[in-house]
Design a protein around this motif. Structure first.
Motif, PDB file in Angstrom:
ATOM      1  N   ALA A 124       4.761 -13.461  19.313  1.00  0.00           N
ATOM      2  CA  ALA A 124       5.638 -14.313  18.505  1.00  0.00           C
ATOM      3  C   ALA A 124       4.953 -14.681  17.186  1.00  0.00           C
ATOM      4  CB  ALA A 124       6.006 -15.571  19.280  1.00  0.00           C
ATOM      5  N   GLY A 125       3.639 -14.934  17.240  1.00  0.00           N
ATOM      6  CA  GLY A 125       2.891 -15.237  16.024  1.00  0.00           C
ATOM      7  C   GLY A 125       2.868 -14.075  15.054  1.00  0.00           C
ATOM      8  N   LEU A 126       2.672 -12.860  15.586  1.00  0.00           N
ATOM      9  CA  LEU A 126       2.673 -11.671  14.726  1.00  0.00           C
ATOM     10  C   LEU A 126       4.056 -11.427  14.129  1.00  0.00           C
ATOM     11  CD1 LEU A 126       0.420  -9.195  16.750  1.00  0.00           C
ATOM     12  CD2 LEU A 126      -0.090 -10.279  14.560  1.00  0.00           C
ATOM     13  N   ASP A 127       5.091 -11.682  14.919  1.00  0.00           N
ATOM     14  CA  ASP A 127       6.457 -11.525  14.421  1.00  0.00           C
ATOM     15  C   ASP A 127       6.706 -12.495  13.267  1.00  0.00           C
ATOM     16  OD1 ASP A 127       9.063 -10.617  14.236  1.00  0.00           O
ATOM     17  OD2 ASP A 127       9.805 -11.871  15.867  1.00  0.00           O
ATOM     18  N   LEU A 128       6.179 -13.722  13.406  1.00  0.00           N
ATOM     19  CA  LEU A 128       6.389 -14.744  12.391  1.00  0.00           C
ATOM     20  C   LEU A 128       5.798 -14.338  11.044  1.00  0.00           C
ATOM     21  CD1 LEU A 128       7.538 -17.636  12.070  1.00  0.00           C
ATOM     22  CD2 LEU A 128       5.251 -18.473  12.583  1.00  0.00           C
ATOM     23  N   VAL A 129       4.683 -13.617  11.065  1.00  0.00           N
ATOM     24  CA  VAL A 129       4.046 -13.207   9.811  1.00  0.00           C
ATOM     25  C   VAL A 129       4.383 -11.758   9.441  1.00  0.00           C
ATOM     26  CG1 VAL A 129       2.166 -14.858  10.076  1.00  0.00           C
ATOM     27  CG2 VAL A 129       1.876 -12.536  10.950  1.00  0.00           C
ATOM     28  N   GLY A 144      -5.883  -5.962   2.885  1.00  0.00           N
ATOM     29  CA  GLY A 144      -6.387  -7.331   2.786  1.00  0.00           C
ATOM     30  C   GLY A 144      -5.298  -8.365   3.056  1.00  0.00           C
ATOM     31  N   GLY A 145      -4.101  -8.133   2.522  1.00  0.00           N
ATOM     32  CA  GLY A 145      -2.995  -9.062   2.742  1.00  0.00           C
ATOM     33  C   GLY A 145      -2.582  -9.121   4.204  1.00  0.00           C
ATOM     34  N   GLN A 146      -2.589  -7.965   4.877  1.00  0.00           N
ATOM     35  CA  GLN A 146      -2.245  -7.937   6.292  1.00  0.00           C
ATOM     36  C   GLN A 146      -3.299  -8.648   7.129  1.00  0.00           C
ATOM     37  OE1 GLN A 146      -1.868  -3.685   6.544  1.00  0.00           O
ATOM     38  NE2 GLN A 146       0.379  -3.732   6.449  1.00  0.00           N
ATOM     39  N   GLN A 147      -4.582  -8.467   6.784  1.00  0.00           N
ATOM     40  CA  GLN A 147      -5.646  -9.178   7.493  1.00  0.00           C
ATOM     41  C   GLN A 147      -5.487 -10.695   7.335  1.00  0.00           C
ATOM     42  OE1 GLN A 147      -9.692  -7.730   6.872  1.00  0.00           O
ATOM     43  NE2 GLN A 147      -8.886  -5.727   6.322  1.00  0.00           N
ATOM     44  N   GLN A 148      -5.108 -11.121   6.140  1.00  0.00           N
ATOM     45  CA  GLN A 148      -4.904 -12.542   5.916  1.00  0.00           C
ATOM     46  C   GLN A 148      -3.775 -13.068   6.796  1.00  0.00           C
ATOM     47  OE1 GLN A 148      -5.696 -15.600   5.530  1.00  0.00           O
ATOM     48  NE2 GLN A 148      -6.406 -15.335   3.428  1.00  0.00           N
ATOM     49  N   ARG A 149      -2.712 -12.285   6.935  1.00  0.00           N
ATOM     50  CA  ARG A 149      -1.592 -12.712   7.772  1.00  0.00           C
ATOM     51  C   ARG A 149      -1.976 -12.768   9.245  1.00  0.00           C
ATOM     52  NH1 ARG A 149       3.474  -9.228   6.116  1.00  0.00           N
ATOM     53  NH2 ARG A 149       2.055  -7.947   4.892  1.00  0.00           N
ATOM     54  N   VAL A 150      -2.864 -11.872   9.681  1.00  0.00           N
ATOM     55  CA  VAL A 150      -3.366 -11.940  11.058  1.00  0.00           C
ATOM     56  C   VAL A 150      -4.125 -13.250  11.270  1.00  0.00           C
ATOM     57  CG1 VAL A 150      -4.919 -10.907  12.766  1.00  0.00           C
ATOM     58  CG2 VAL A 150      -3.477  -9.431  11.343  1.00  0.00           C
ATOM     59  N   ALA A 151      -4.950 -13.613  10.295  1.00  0.00           N
ATOM     60  CA  ALA A 151      -5.704 -14.872  10.395  1.00  0.00           C
ATOM     61  C   ALA A 151      -4.758 -16.073  10.456  1.00  0.00           C
ATOM     62  CB  ALA A 151      -6.656 -15.000   9.205  1.00  0.00           C
ATOM     63  N   VAL A 180       1.405 -13.304  -0.846  1.00  0.00           N
ATOM     64  CA  VAL A 180       0.913 -13.980   0.358  1.00  0.00           C
ATOM     65  C   VAL A 180       1.063 -15.494   0.229  1.00  0.00           C
ATOM     66  CG1 VAL A 180      -1.087 -14.356   1.856  1.00  0.00           C
ATOM     67  CG2 VAL A 180      -0.635 -12.087   0.936  1.00  0.00           C
ATOM     68  N   ARG A 181       0.863 -16.038  -0.967  1.00  0.00           N
ATOM     69  CA  ARG A 181       1.030 -17.486  -1.121  1.00  0.00           C
ATOM     70  C   ARG A 181       2.485 -17.886  -0.881  1.00  0.00           C
ATOM     71  NH1 ARG A 181       0.253 -17.672  -7.665  1.00  0.00           N
ATOM     72  NH2 ARG A 181       2.466 -17.664  -8.237  1.00  0.00           N
TER      73      ARG A 181
END
Length: 357
Positions: A124-129, A144-151, A180-181
């Motif tokens: 659910a968290g991954l779906d949200l981002v 880099g943007g995808q890694q930030q969304r994982v964090a 991302v912002r």
């Protein structure tokens, strides 16, 4: 309107000081309230105390004096593990040998959820981002943007009372930072989260914040909405730090109620006095609020020293008898050439008086 999540909590600092060693004051007697469900940015130059303030909320640093409350709970002396906050670090801090799904699930394993619940919450968290199809990948296979969304997802699934961001976009290029912002702001508003966000990037702070706390020399210089800080800075430091500003020495020659008349190189202009008396003051003027017109028009005699085309506008360095100013103009079809004599005036709204330091 931002809704408030049931778990979101306010954060209060009451006369908080942080001292390292015997006499290095990192944060000096600050009092601050972050409303539940709001995004508040701590903004300032390097060494101003913003990251130390964030780390004191997280429990990664302990206050030397004062009180820190999350909701109505005094957490001043509590360790990080007992504070119900999550932090997204500048470096992302992802485990390189774990898949994306395993990274997002990591904290949940210590929260009492069984294996099925842990997986469901992580998905659910991954779906949200926007990364629901990336669970099987390694961090090295992501941008880099995808890694930030994982964090971000890893922090969100813990459903913290307060979510903390420490310079989260500094490793991304300009275009990706903007994207991302916007995603972080959308998630914060959609879920009604309390977020405290640290950055040194003024544009980033203006774009994402409900309120901005401008810090200088370990103390708070001003707190306000992005528009308040941009249009009504408390002093020259805030005016210059929040967006670019020309700081022009002027003389207040007359006051009439809330209106002041200033003299600037023979040019006079009326504007709000902001409680300042007659005498020397500084005028903070955004580059877009300087008006360039034909010589002989309203304003000071000036000359274009430099003209730069940057795509959507012209940038000018303008020389006058009282100094050099930076102005911008959206007319890129008819640019002014260096050496052109002009009149430099002030827009009716925008210029603001601040005290001389």
């Amino acid at each position: 309107m931002t809704r408030i999540n049931a778990k979101a909590a306010s954060v209060r600092f009451e006369n908080v000081t942080k001292i390292y060693g015997r006499d290095v004051v990192a944060v000096d007697d600050i009092t601050l309230t972050v409303r539940a469900g709001s995004l508040v940015t701590l903004l300032g130059p390097s060494g101003c105390g913003k990251t130390t303030t964030l780390r004191m909320i997280a429990g990664l640093e302990m206050a030397s004096r004062g009180t820190i409350l999350i909701g109505d709970k005094d957490v001043t002396q509590l360790p990080a593990t007992d504070r119900d906050v999550s932090m997204v670090f500048q470096s992302y801090a992802l485990f390189p040998h774990m898949t994306v799904l395993e990274n997002v699930s990591y904290g949940l394993k210590f929260s009492g959820f069984n294996k099925a619940e842990t997986r469901d919450r992580a998905m659910a968290g991954l779906d949200l981002v926007g990364l629901k199809d990336y669970g099987g990948r390694l961090p090295s296979e992501l941008s880099g943007g995808q890694q930030q969304r994982v964090a971000v997802a890893r922090a969100l699934v813990l459903e913290p009372q307060v979510l903390l961001f420490d310079e989260p976009l500094s490793n991304l290029d300009a275009k990706l930072r903007r994207k991302v912002r916007e995603e972080i702001r959308e998630i914060q508003q959609t879920l009604g989260l309390t977020v405290v966000y640290v950055t040194h990037d003024q544009e980033e702070a203006l774009a994402v914040s409900d309120e901005i706390v401008v810090m200088r020399n370990a103390a708070i210089a001003q707190v306000g909405t992005p528009r308040d800080l941009y249009e009504a800075p408390a002093d020259a430091f805030v005016a210059d730090f929040i967006g670019e500003a020309n700081l022009i020495p002027v003389e207040i020659v007359d006051t009439d109620g809330a209106t002041a008349t200033i003299a600037m190189g023979g040019y006079r202009h009326a504007l709000p006095s902001r409680g300042l008396p007659k005498g020397p003051a500084l005028l903070a003027v955004r580059p877009s609020r300087l008006v360039l017109s034909d010589r002989g028009g309203a304003g000071m005699a000036a000359r274009i020293a430099k003209a730069t085309y940057v795509g959507n506008r012209m940038e000018y360095t303008v020389e006058t008898d009282v100094g050099s100013f930076f102005a911008v103009n959206e007319d890129v079809v008819h640019p002014l050439k260096p050496g052109t004599d002009v009149a430099l005036g002030l827009a009716e709204s925008g210029p603001v008086l601040v005290p001389r330091a």
